[in-house]
Design an enzyme around this catalytic site. Structure first.
Site, short mmCIF file in Angstrom:
data_model
loop_
_atom_site.label_atom_id
_atom_site.label_comp_id
_atom_site.label_asym_id
_atom_site.label_seq_id
_atom_site.Cartn_x
_atom_site.Cartn_y
_atom_site.Cartn_z
N ASP A 248 25.54 44.94 38.59
CA ASP A 248 25.61 43.10 38.99
C ASP A 248 24.33 42.91 39.86
O ASP A 248 23.53 43.90 40.17
CB ASP A 248 26.84 42.92 39.95
CG ASP A 248 27.02 44.03 40.94
OD1 ASP A 248 26.20 44.77 41.25
OD2 ASP A 248 28.27 43.97 41.39
N HIS B 191 37.01 42.47 44.91
CA HIS B 191 36.16 42.30 44.12
C HIS B 191 35.82 43.73 43.51
O HIS B 191 35.64 44.73 44.24
CB HIS B 191 34.96 41.29 44.04
CG HIS B 191 34.10 41.89 45.19
ND1 HIS B 191 33.15 41.25 45.77
CD2 HIS B 191 33.45 43.24 45.45
CE1 HIS B 191 32.04 41.65 46.33
NE2 HIS B 191 32.37 42.93 46.23
N GLU C 279 34.99 38.11 41.25
CA GLU C 279 35.74 37.79 42.63
C GLU C 279 37.24 37.36 42.26
O GLU C 279 37.53 37.06 41.03
CB GLU C 279 34.93 36.57 42.91
CG GLU C 279 33.40 36.71 43.16
CD GLU C 279 33.15 37.75 44.68
OE1 GLU C 279 33.99 38.58 44.79
OE2 GLU C 279 32.38 37.17 45.39
N ASN D 247 37.55 41.81 49.52
CA ASN D 247 38.23 40.95 48.93
C ASN D 247 38.82 41.20 47.77
O ASN D 247 39.52 40.55 47.08
CB ASN D 247 37.78 39.28 48.55
CG ASN D 247 36.44 39.61 47.71
OD1 ASN D 247 36.10 40.85 47.37
ND2 ASN D 247 35.68 38.80 47.36
C1 F6R Z 1 27.56 46.12 44.24
C2 F6R Z 1 28.87 45.76 43.82
C3 F6R Z 1 30.02 45.34 45.08
C4 F6R Z 1 30.19 46.63 45.74
C5 F6R Z 1 31.47 46.46 46.86
C6 F6R Z 1 31.55 47.22 47.89
O1 F6R Z 1 26.68 46.40 43.27
O2 F6R Z 1 29.20 45.80 42.77
O3 F6R Z 1 31.22 45.08 44.26
O4 F6R Z 1 30.71 47.61 45.06
O5 F6R Z 1 31.13 45.02 47.40
O6 F6R Z 1 30.52 47.35 48.76
P1 F6R Z 1 30.11 48.66 49.78
O7 F6R Z 1 30.03 49.93 48.97
O8 F6R Z 1 28.71 48.24 50.14
O9 F6R Z 1 31.41 48.63 50.57
#
Ligand code: F6R
Length: 244
Positions: free
Chosen positions: A67, A138, A143, A136
Site C-alpha cells: 500500500d 485494518h 479500513e 482499528n
Molecule cells: C503499512 C500497512 C499498515 C500497517 C499497520 C500496522 O504498509 O499496510 O496496515 O501494517 O498500520 O503498522 P505498524 O506495524 O507500524 O504498527
C-alpha cells in the site's frame, strides 16, 4: 487460520524472515508482497541478513508493496516506498524490473490499481503476503467498512489511521487517502502471515482471532483463511483466552 505465538518480536520476525527465505529457495521466481511499518521492519532486516549470508537468489522474485499514502512522494521518509527502498530494495540490490509499488502521485490512482491487479494476475498470483495490523483492525489500508471482495482500490483513511500514521512522519502530515491491495488479494494469496507485536496490539489481536468475522474489523478475515497464519509475540497474545 493458525495462531503462532513467539517469545518476542525478534523470534517472530526471525520466523517470518525464514518463511521468505524458504519460499525463495523453493521458488526463486515467487511473488512476495509486504507491508511497511514498525512491525515488519525487523523481518525485512533479518531477511536481508539471511539472504546475503545464505546467498539466496533474489534476482528472480517479484516484490509487491502492499500500500501507499496517496499524495506522499517516495522521497518522504514516512512513505511506504521509502521504507521498501531502505529496508529491501537497496540492501539486496533488487532491480527495478522486479519491483511493483503504487505510484502515490499518479494523476490516475484508479489506473494504478488496475495496473497492480493486472500485474498480480499476470504473475500467477501472490505466493506470500506479510501484513501488519492497524489499531482499528485494518490490513494494508483496508479500513473498517471495506468490502472483503475488493481488489486494489483507493480509500478514504479512517481517523485512527490518520492519527496513528503520524508516527511515520517527522512533521505533522496531511493524510487523507490510501491506495492498497484489497482483501480479495489476501484471500487469493497462497500464504498469508499477519504479524503483530507488543502489548498495544493485544486488543486488536484478540478481536482478530476471537472476535466476530465482519468488515467492521477487517483483520477478522484471517479467521476465514486456511492459508492464514497470525504470528504474534507473547505481549500481543496476552489477551487471548485460548492461550494455554
Ligand atoms: C503499512 C500497512 C499498515 C500497517 C499497520 C500496522 O504498509 O499496510 O496496515 O501494517 O498500520 O503498522 P505498524 O506495524 O507500524 O504498527
Amino acid at each position: 487460520m493458525e495462531l503462532k505465538i513467539y517469545k518476542d518480536h525478534h523470534h517472530l520476525s526471525d520466523a517470518a524472515a525464514n518463511a521468505i527465505i524458504e519460499l525463495l529457495k523453493n521458488k526463486p521466481d515467487a511473488v512476495v508482497c509486504l507491508a511497511s511499518g514498525e512491525t515488519p521492519r525487523l523481518t525485512c532486516r533479518l531477511f536481508v541478513e539471511k539472504a546475503l549470508q545464505q546467498k539466496t537468489d533474489t534476482r528472480l522474485f517479484t516484490f509487491i508493496g502492499l500500500d501507499e499514502w496517496v499524495g506522499i512522494p517516495p522521497s518522504n521518509d514516512g512513505s511506504c516506498h521509502y521504507f521498501f527502498q531502505q529496508e529491501l530494495i537497496q540492501p539486496l540490490g533488487i532491480s527495478s524490473g522486479q519491483v511493483y509499488l503504487f505510484d502515490a502521485l499518479s494523476k490516475d490512482p484508479e489506473e494504478e490499481c488496475r495496473k497492480m491487479d493486472k500485474t498480480i494476475l499476470d504473475k500467477g498470483g501472490i505466493d506470500l503476503v506479510i501484513v501488519g495490523i492497524g489499531m482499528n483492525g485494518h490490513i494494508g489500508f483496508n479500513e473498517p467498512g471495506v468490502s472483503f471482495e475488493n481488489y486494489s482500490h483507493v480509500i478514504n483513511l479512517d481517523e485512527t489511521t490518520i492519527t496513528v500514521g503520524q508516527k511515520y512522519f517527522k512533521t505533522a502530515t496531511t493524510l487523507q487517502k490510501g491506495i492498497t491491495l484489497g482483501l480479495k488479494h489476501l484471500q487469493q494469496s497462497k500464504k498469508v502471515l499477519l504479524l503483530a507485536n507488543g502489548a498495544k496490539k493485544a486488543g486488536v489481536i484478540q478481536k482478530t482471532v476471537e472476535g466476530r468475522v465482519g468488515n467492521d474489523f477487517p483483520a477478522s478475515i484471517m479467521q476465514t483463511l486456511d492459508q492464514g497464519f497470525v504470528m504474534v509475540d507473547e505481549e500481543a497474545a496476552s489477551l487471548l483466552g485460548q492461550r494455554k
